[in-house]
Design a protein around this motif. Structure first.
Motif, PDB file in Angstrom:
ATOM      1  N   GLY A   1      96.584  95.204  15.909  1.00  0.00           N
ATOM      2  CA  GLY A   1      97.928  95.461  16.026  1.00  0.00           C
ATOM      3  C   GLY A   1      98.806  96.403  15.087  1.00  0.00           C
ATOM      4  N   SER A   2      97.658  97.181  14.576  1.00  0.00           N
ATOM      5  CA  SER A   2      98.328  98.475  13.681  1.00  0.00           C
ATOM      6  C   SER A   2      98.729  99.507  14.438  1.00  0.00           C
ATOM      7  N   GLY A   3      99.033  99.618  15.509  1.00  0.00           N
ATOM      8  CA  GLY A   3      99.326 100.844  16.358  1.00  0.00           C
ATOM      9  C   GLY A   3      98.297 101.491  17.391  1.00  0.00           C
ATOM     10  N   PRO A   4      98.745 102.227  18.296  1.00  0.00           N
ATOM     11  CA  PRO A   4      97.852 102.691  19.108  1.00  0.00           C
ATOM     12  C   PRO A   4      96.877 103.559  18.679  1.00  0.00           C
ATOM     13  N   ALA A   5      96.904 104.171  17.250  1.00  0.00           N
ATOM     14  CA  ALA A   5      95.902 105.063  16.899  1.00  0.00           C
ATOM     15  C   ALA A   5      94.714 104.089  16.246  1.00  0.00           C
ATOM     16  N   VAL A   6      94.965 103.248  15.594  1.00  0.00           N
ATOM     17  CA  VAL A   6      94.071 102.159  15.463  1.00  0.00           C
ATOM     18  C   VAL A   6      93.313 101.682  16.463  1.00  0.00           C
ATOM     19  N   SER A   7      94.296 101.058  17.433  1.00  0.00           N
ATOM     20  CA  SER A   7      93.475 100.457  18.598  1.00  0.00           C
ATOM     21  C   SER A   7      92.726 101.391  19.254  1.00  0.00           C
ATOM     22  N   SER A   8      93.048 102.579  19.435  1.00  0.00           N
ATOM     23  CA  SER A   8      92.330 103.683  19.912  1.00  0.00           C
ATOM     24  C   SER A   8      90.727 103.960  19.424  1.00  0.00           C
TER      25      SER A   8
ATOM     26  N   ASP B   1      94.771  93.418  11.994  1.00  0.00           N
ATOM     27  CA  ASP B   1      95.124  94.878  11.669  1.00  0.00           C
ATOM     28  C   ASP B   1      94.443  95.655  12.681  1.00  0.00           C
TER      29      ASP B   1
END
Length: 116
Positions: free
Chosen positions: A43-50, A40
């Motif tokens: 892999g839950s999108g660029p915002a979470v990865s940021s 999670d």
């Protein structure tokens, strides 16, 4: 014996408790729901990865600060806060370190005044 809990140390301690409760509330939810915690995060999108990268870099910088500062002012076992953050949360251990650092500095100041 003088109490070394300054208002600043208490603020840091309260933040540590809030950090522990806040993070572990969601950790327990992830565990009970059998969620892929690491998956999670990345892999839950660029915002979470940021946010993940942001917090990871802050945690690494904070860990370096903890070790260097603990050595500089003569606190024992500063490395333990870094290890503890791996099994609790950096949102808990960093403010906890700051609270204990403040107490240590207050104690050193009090001792220096007594000797003077």
């Amino acid at each position: 014996m003088t109490r070394h809990w300054t208002p600043l140390a208490v603020v840091y301690l309260v933040l540590a408790v809030v950090g522990l409760i806040g993070t572990w509330t969601f950790n327990v939810l992830a565990i009970t729901q059998m969620v892929d915690f690491v998956g999670d995060l990345v892999g839950s999108g660029p915002a979470v990865s940021s946010i993940t990268v942001d917090l990871l870099i802050v945690a690494i910088a904070g860990s370096v600060f903890i070790i260097v500062e603990a050595r500089r002012i003569g606190m024992r076992r500063g490395w333990l806060y870094v290890v503890l953050s791996a099994v609790t949360a950096f949102a808990f251990t960093f403010p906890l370190f700051l609270a204990m650092r403040q107490r240590h500095l207050t104690r050193l100041t009090t001792e220096a005044r007594r000797r003077a």
